[in-house]
Scaffold this active site. Sequence first.
Site, short mmCIF file in Angstrom:
data_model
loop_
_atom_site.label_atom_id
_atom_site.label_comp_id
_atom_site.label_asym_id
_atom_site.label_seq_id
_atom_site.Cartn_x
_atom_site.Cartn_y
_atom_site.Cartn_z
N ASP A 186 33.02 -27.71 17.70
CA ASP A 186 33.23 -28.51 16.49
C ASP A 186 34.13 -29.71 16.82
OD1 ASP A 186 33.69 -29.01 13.58
OD2 ASP A 186 35.66 -28.14 13.98
N GLU A 243 34.18 -23.82 3.86
CA GLU A 243 35.22 -24.83 3.67
C GLU A 243 34.74 -26.02 2.83
OE1 GLU A 243 38.28 -24.51 5.29
OE2 GLU A 243 39.10 -26.39 4.49
N ASP A 244 33.57 -26.51 3.12
CA ASP A 244 33.16 -27.80 2.54
C ASP A 244 32.12 -27.71 1.43
OD1 ASP A 244 34.88 -29.03 4.27
OD2 ASP A 244 33.36 -29.41 5.80
N HIS A 250 26.49 -33.06 11.81
CA HIS A 250 27.68 -32.56 12.51
C HIS A 250 27.52 -31.08 12.88
CE1 HIS A 250 31.72 -31.19 13.35
NE2 HIS A 250 31.73 -30.45 12.26
N ASP A 308 40.99 -37.77 45.73
CA ASP A 308 39.82 -37.14 45.12
C ASP A 308 39.34 -37.87 43.87
OD1 ASP A 308 41.92 -36.44 43.53
OD2 ASP A 308 41.23 -34.37 43.21
N HIS A 358 29.32 -23.20 10.12
CA HIS A 358 30.79 -23.15 10.22
C HIS A 358 31.53 -23.91 9.13
CE1 HIS A 358 30.76 -27.07 12.44
NE2 HIS A 358 32.01 -27.15 11.98
MN MN Z 1 33.17 -28.94 11.47
#
Ligand code: MN
Length: 504
Positions: free
Chosen positions: A137, A75-76, A47, A257, A71
């Site tokens: 993300d 957090e993880d 990811h 269009d 990133h």
């Molecule tokens: Mn992420």
Amino acid sequence: MTNPQDIIRLIDGVTNDEVALINKSYLFAEKSHEGQKRHSGEKYFLHVFETAKILAELGMGAVTVSAGLLHDVVEDCGVSLETIEKEFGKEIAFLVDGVTKLGNVKYRGADRHNESLRKLFVAMSEDIRVLMIKLSDRLHNMRTLSYVPKEKQLRIATETLEIYAPIAYRLGIRKLNRELEDLAFPYVYPKEYEDLKNLMKEGQRERHDSLEKFIQSVKKALAKEGLIKVKTDYRVKGLYSLYKKLLQKKDIEKIYDINAVRMIVETTQDCYRALGVVHATWRPLPGRIKDYIAFPKLNGYQGIHTTIFTGDGNIVEVQIKTNEMHTYSEYGVASHISYKKDKVGKDEETIGWIRSLLPKNKNTEGIRTTLNASKDIPSFIQELVTYQENSSEATSFDDHLKNDFFSKRIFAFSPKGDVVDLPIDSTPIDFAYTIHSDIGNHMLGAKVNGKLASLDTKLQNGDIVDIMTRPSAKANQKWIDMCKTSTAKRHIRIELSKRQKTKQ
Ligand code: MN
């Protein structure tokens, strides 16, 4: 198998130091996410790898790409921000921290909050690079949404449609906007999506063949006039954007269009020559010829549009542009930003937002003193800011600036997270009176980002402002010069004159 090289080769003019930086972030992220899995069963690392790749494809530099790889580690994976700073420097730590904080902003599911939420989101990003990481993300999360548990899908897709896609649109990143919308559409409006998909399936083969035939004839006709180096392709309108247009127009036959043939020629003169050839060969629909080269849209979009009868019963929009104009329309500010449905002023609002997000050597906390940040931001974003300044429409733009309510706004927050938008150079006094005159009239002091601040402090985008009140506290004559908004000035005057009267 993933490989840092897959990312590195997407970055133009990458230096040895930058290669080293990306390799290091790559290994760090891979190690930190070891053992973690996505809903799809794939390695979690995939990811962040894909997120970094999207960033590189969008033209972001090595610093942002590295932050993209990292990133999710705070957090993880429980990696501390200090570790990131020690290993990768202040700038990357700042970006990772920004993305982590943005993760806490959630869609609240009420339409009336959406605009505030978008503003909050943009203001909280503080730096356009944080926003770009978050958008990339989200794009990867949307590409893999089918693996996510059903009960979460709708919330994520709705948030994408209401918050993320409009932000990408306002940033002028048409490609990103289109993909986010089309990925979210089936989850948010499953029935409408199915209907429209089936509707489009009808006659798809014929439409395709007819367009292919038309493109061949156009090429021949152009070549006859000496226009040989012409790139042609056609784009099919995104399903969600078609859905939105159908809501206004009702009749799909009136949307011309759905399919547009693009012709990319070498010079501006060639654009006009090509238009001449097209009109001499096919009959144009009256009233649909638009010269956005001589008269660019307010958002900077350039190109010539015309709609013609192909002769076999079809009607097709033809867009003629140079290569530069085309790139600009996919990645630049030229994204049809609200020029039809909203007031003109919205454009400046957009520009205002973006300007406030560019890294400037802002000395708060000494974080954003990066000198090479401009290298890290692709020119299409920098152009958002300079475009309006150099525009030939400078006069009218200045006029807008004078009356435009939105031209120079900042977004500050209450401790509860409510968004207050204020003119630039506003102070806590403005903030207090914007919330309620009673709060202003009984203001004792203010905390900005948790610290006591004087009442003439100029607020910055993203500041959290806590107004302290006491029933006995009173408005002060001096405040009139310390605030910016007419609302605050007016309320202070009223309050002072009231007090004057009661004294007498
Ligand atoms: Mn992420």
